[in-house]
Design an enzyme around this catalytic site. Structure first.
Site, PDB file in Angstrom:
ATOM      1  N   LYS A 165     -10.882  -1.010  10.026  1.00  0.00           N
ATOM      2  CA  LYS A 165     -11.038  -2.171   9.149  1.00  0.00           C
ATOM      3  C   LYS A 165     -11.416  -3.412   9.935  1.00  0.00           C
ATOM      4  O   LYS A 165     -11.520  -4.502   9.392  1.00  0.00           O
ATOM      5  CB  LYS A 165      -9.738  -2.416   8.382  1.00  0.00           C
ATOM      6  CG  LYS A 165      -9.398  -1.301   7.378  1.00  0.00           C
ATOM      7  CD  LYS A 165      -8.149  -1.649   6.623  1.00  0.00           C
ATOM      8  CE  LYS A 165      -7.541  -0.445   5.923  1.00  0.00           C
ATOM      9  NZ  LYS A 165      -8.257  -0.028   4.731  1.00  0.00           N
ATOM     10  N   CYS A 171      -4.677   2.583  -3.793  1.00  0.00           N
ATOM     11  CA  CYS A 171      -3.450   3.040  -3.122  1.00  0.00           C
ATOM     12  C   CYS A 171      -2.318   2.041  -3.316  1.00  0.00           C
ATOM     13  O   CYS A 171      -1.514   1.804  -2.391  1.00  0.00           O
ATOM     14  CB  CYS A 171      -3.670   3.304  -1.634  1.00  0.00           C
ATOM     15  SG  CYS A 171      -4.733   4.697  -1.327  1.00  0.00           S
ATOM     16  N   HIS A 184       0.870  -1.182   0.000  1.00  0.00           N
ATOM     17  CA  HIS A 184       0.000   0.000   0.000  1.00  0.00           C
ATOM     18  C   HIS A 184       0.908   1.234   0.000  1.00  0.00           C
ATOM     19  O   HIS A 184       2.021   1.185   0.528  1.00  0.00           O
ATOM     20  CB  HIS A 184      -0.844  -0.048   1.275  1.00  0.00           C
ATOM     21  CG  HIS A 184      -1.911   0.991   1.380  1.00  0.00           C
ATOM     22  ND1 HIS A 184      -1.652   2.275   1.788  1.00  0.00           N
ATOM     23  CD2 HIS A 184      -3.243   0.927   1.148  1.00  0.00           C
ATOM     24  CE1 HIS A 184      -2.791   2.960   1.804  1.00  0.00           C
ATOM     25  NE2 HIS A 184      -3.771   2.166   1.417  1.00  0.00           N
ATOM     26  N   ASP A 197       2.897  -4.742   7.917  1.00  0.00           N
ATOM     27  CA  ASP A 197       1.654  -4.000   7.712  1.00  0.00           C
ATOM     28  C   ASP A 197       0.516  -5.015   7.812  1.00  0.00           C
ATOM     29  O   ASP A 197       0.279  -5.796   6.890  1.00  0.00           O
ATOM     30  CB  ASP A 197       1.691  -3.328   6.342  1.00  0.00           C
ATOM     31  CG  ASP A 197       0.358  -2.676   5.970  1.00  0.00           C
ATOM     32  OD1 ASP A 197      -0.631  -2.879   6.704  1.00  0.00           O
ATOM     33  OD2 ASP A 197       0.310  -1.986   4.941  1.00  0.00           O
ATOM     34  N   GLN A 245      -4.610  -5.557   6.567  1.00  0.00           N
ATOM     35  CA  GLN A 245      -5.571  -6.475   5.940  1.00  0.00           C
ATOM     36  C   GLN A 245      -5.477  -7.891   6.504  1.00  0.00           C
ATOM     37  O   GLN A 245      -6.145  -8.792   5.995  1.00  0.00           O
ATOM     38  CB  GLN A 245      -5.359  -6.522   4.416  1.00  0.00           C
ATOM     39  CG  GLN A 245      -5.582  -5.198   3.707  1.00  0.00           C
ATOM     40  CD  GLN A 245      -7.044  -4.739   3.710  1.00  0.00           C
ATOM     41  OE1 GLN A 245      -7.960  -5.496   4.034  1.00  0.00           O
ATOM     42  NE2 GLN A 245      -7.261  -3.490   3.355  1.00  0.00           N
TER      43      GLN A 245
HETATM   44  N1  PMP Z   1      -1.938  -0.909   4.417  1.00  0.00           N
HETATM   45  C1  PMP Z   1      -2.897  -1.626   3.850  1.00  0.00           C
HETATM   46  C2  PMP Z   1      -2.573  -3.007   3.353  1.00  0.00           C
HETATM   47  C3  PMP Z   1      -4.185  -1.107   3.731  1.00  0.00           C
HETATM   48  O1  PMP Z   1      -5.147  -1.828   3.163  1.00  0.00           O
HETATM   49  C4  PMP Z   1      -4.452   0.193   4.221  1.00  0.00           C
HETATM   50  C5  PMP Z   1      -5.833   0.815   4.101  1.00  0.00           C
HETATM   51  N2  PMP Z   1      -6.391   0.703   2.829  1.00  0.00           N
HETATM   52  C6  PMP Z   1      -3.410   0.900   4.805  1.00  0.00           C
HETATM   53  C7  PMP Z   1      -2.167   0.318   4.892  1.00  0.00           C
HETATM   54  C8  PMP Z   1      -3.608   2.282   5.357  1.00  0.00           C
HETATM   55  O2  PMP Z   1      -4.489   2.242   6.422  1.00  0.00           O
HETATM   56  P1  PMP Z   1      -5.116   3.586   7.024  1.00  0.00           P
HETATM   57  O3  PMP Z   1      -5.662   4.343   5.832  1.00  0.00           O
HETATM   58  O4  PMP Z   1      -6.170   3.113   7.947  1.00  0.00           O
HETATM   59  O5  PMP Z   1      -4.025   4.325   7.686  1.00  0.00           O
END
Ligand code: PMP
Length: 440
Positions: free
Chosen positions: A254, A394, A151, A228, A231
């Site tokens: 999430k 993203c 991401h 990270d 997910q």
């Molecule tokens: N890493 C991953 C794999 C994600 O899916 C996301 C959210 N889409 C993020 C980081 C960022 O999370 P947040 O926007 O809640 O900071």
């Protein structure tokens, strides 16, 4: 703690509209999706005159009434700023807030609740590692290893640090099936590696990354490992020791919790050695006009008034997940992945990206529909009540690797059902017909 707070957090759970959430770690509710769905009022909504089919949980999950009720109850019965306060409400609020650290610790198998830092989300957690750990330590010649399926929040902070500190960024490439090339990873991770920053599950493809294998390589090279877990933590059992993580980042929104709350878990001795990222109230022990000294962890990393009300409600989200069991959540989602791959595979013109095998995937289906732009797919599905996401998620490098500008992404969670995936497939057939007929 006052009587009202004690009953608030009774050992065998809390009674609130929508049922009882057992707070005990070993408690299990049977995995009854119909009953679970009753806890999520939003799932009874109509959209465009059709029942909502919510397939966008990878972006943010829905929240059960238990979490909504907890948020209201906190403001109604306990609200006061945390820490330092001597009055009853402040003591109660502090105990509730600090109690959630222990819930997080138990969820991910940490050694101490002091290893749990509350942030605004995964993004802030990763930036905290970049500023609090990496910035003070890394110098030209040092390398941070990431992967092609990260991401943006696990790419951009490292690029910023690279440009500031003159370090190198190495990238484990993705293969055409969305898995990582581990042979290249073995070559990339070496004596210059100081940090491996890697996703556990890709939000853009659903790929489950063999983090432990990569973490072992990193540790053999003397590097630390940041995972990270945005997910993975919401969807499957995650244990920081089994994973081989030194840091784990994830977001409450999430995983049934409120927005604006995230976690950075870090190994105690690593956190102890870190500098604060932000300065301000609460993160200090002493302040004079000449200098300040830092508070103990985790407070050293939580400058200013924390988002205590949302953190308290996040605690209820964790209770909810643990009462179901993350292993049961994962089993449910694997069944949905199996079913989704089958029904999407039957729709002419649909290509599902990412690994073929269900067990190598999280509950994410990223796909292309031949001849139709993903935004058109998303809008047409929305007119059928089906909520999916269209775009680069993203993860622009993933799109570049797939050779597409964007994909459509459907993602499931514990309240999702097979008939919802059937509705997605039916909507896609309709979309294909519509754009086929409208075409030249
Ligand atoms: N890493 C991953 C794999 C994600 O899916 C996301 C959210 N889409 C993020 C980081 C960022 O999370 P947040 O926007 O809640 O900071």
């Amino acid at each position: 703690m006052s009587t009202s707070t004690a009953s608030h957090e009774s050992a065998d759970g809390v009674t609130i509209p929508g049922g009882r959430v057992a707070a005990g770690a070993g408690a299990r509710r049977p995995f009854d999706v119909a009953a679970i769905r009753r806890d999520f009022p939003i799932l009874r909504r109509q959209v465009e005159g059709k029942p909502l089919v919510y397939l966008d949980s990878a972006a943010t999950s829905q929240r059960p009434v238990q979490v909504l009720a907890e948020l209201t109850r906190f403001y109604r019965d306990h609200n006061a700023n945390v820490h330092r306060g001597v009055h009853t409400l402040s003591v109660e609020a502090t105990e509730l807030y600090e109690g959630v650290r222990e819930k997080v610790r138990a969820l991910i198998g940490g050694a101490s609740a002091r290893e749990v830092i509350f942030t605004r989300g995964t993004t802030e957690s990763i930036n905290l590692v970049a500023h609090g750990w990496a910035r003070a330590r890394l110098a030209p010649g040092d390398e941070v290893v990431i992967s092609e399926i990260e991401h943006h929040s696990n790419i951009v902070p490292w690029q910023m640090l690279r440009d500031e500190r003159g370090i190198a960024l190495r990238v484990i490439p993705m293969r055409s099936d969305g898995t990582l090339d581990l042979d290249v990873a073995r070559e990339l991770i070496g004596p210059r590696t100081r940090l491996l920053a890697i996703t556990h599950v890709s939000n853009a493809l659903g790929t489950v990354v063999p983090v432990r294998e990569l973490a072992d390589l990193a540790h053999e090279a003397g590097a630390l490992v940041l995972v990270d877990g945005a997910q993975s933590v919401p969807h499957m059992p995650v244990d920081v020791t089994e994973l081989g993580a030194d840091f784990l980042a994830f977001s409450a929104h999430k995983m049934l919790g409120p927005t604006g709350v995230g976690v950075l878990w870090g190994r105690m001795e690593v956190l102890e050695s870190m500098q604060p990222f932000m300065g301000g109230g609460d993160m200090i022990l002493t302040v004079s006009l000449e200098r300040s000294t830092w508070n103990e962890i985790p407070h050293r990393f939580e400058a200013g008034t924390p988002n205590f009300a949302d953190v308290v409600a996040f605690g209820t989200a964790i209770d909810y997940l643990r009462a179901l069991g993350l292993d049961a959540v994962r089993r449910h989602e694997l069944d949905l992945v199996d079913h989704g791959l089958a029904v999407l595979g039957d729709v002419p013109g649909v290509t599902v990206h990412g690994p073929r095998e269900a067990e190598r995937r999280g509950g994410v289906f990223s796909f292309s529909l031949e001849g139709v732009h993903p935004h058109d797919v998303g809008q047409t599905l929305s007119s059928e009540g089906v909520a999916v996401r269209a775009g680069h998620h993203c993860a622009q490098p993933v799109m570049q690797s797939l050779g597409v500008a964007a994909t459509t992404r459907a993602s499931v969670y514990l309240y999702s059902t097979r008939p919802e995936l059937d509705a997605l497939a039916a909507g896609l057939r309709m979309t294909a017909r519509f754009f086929g007929d409208a075409g030249p």
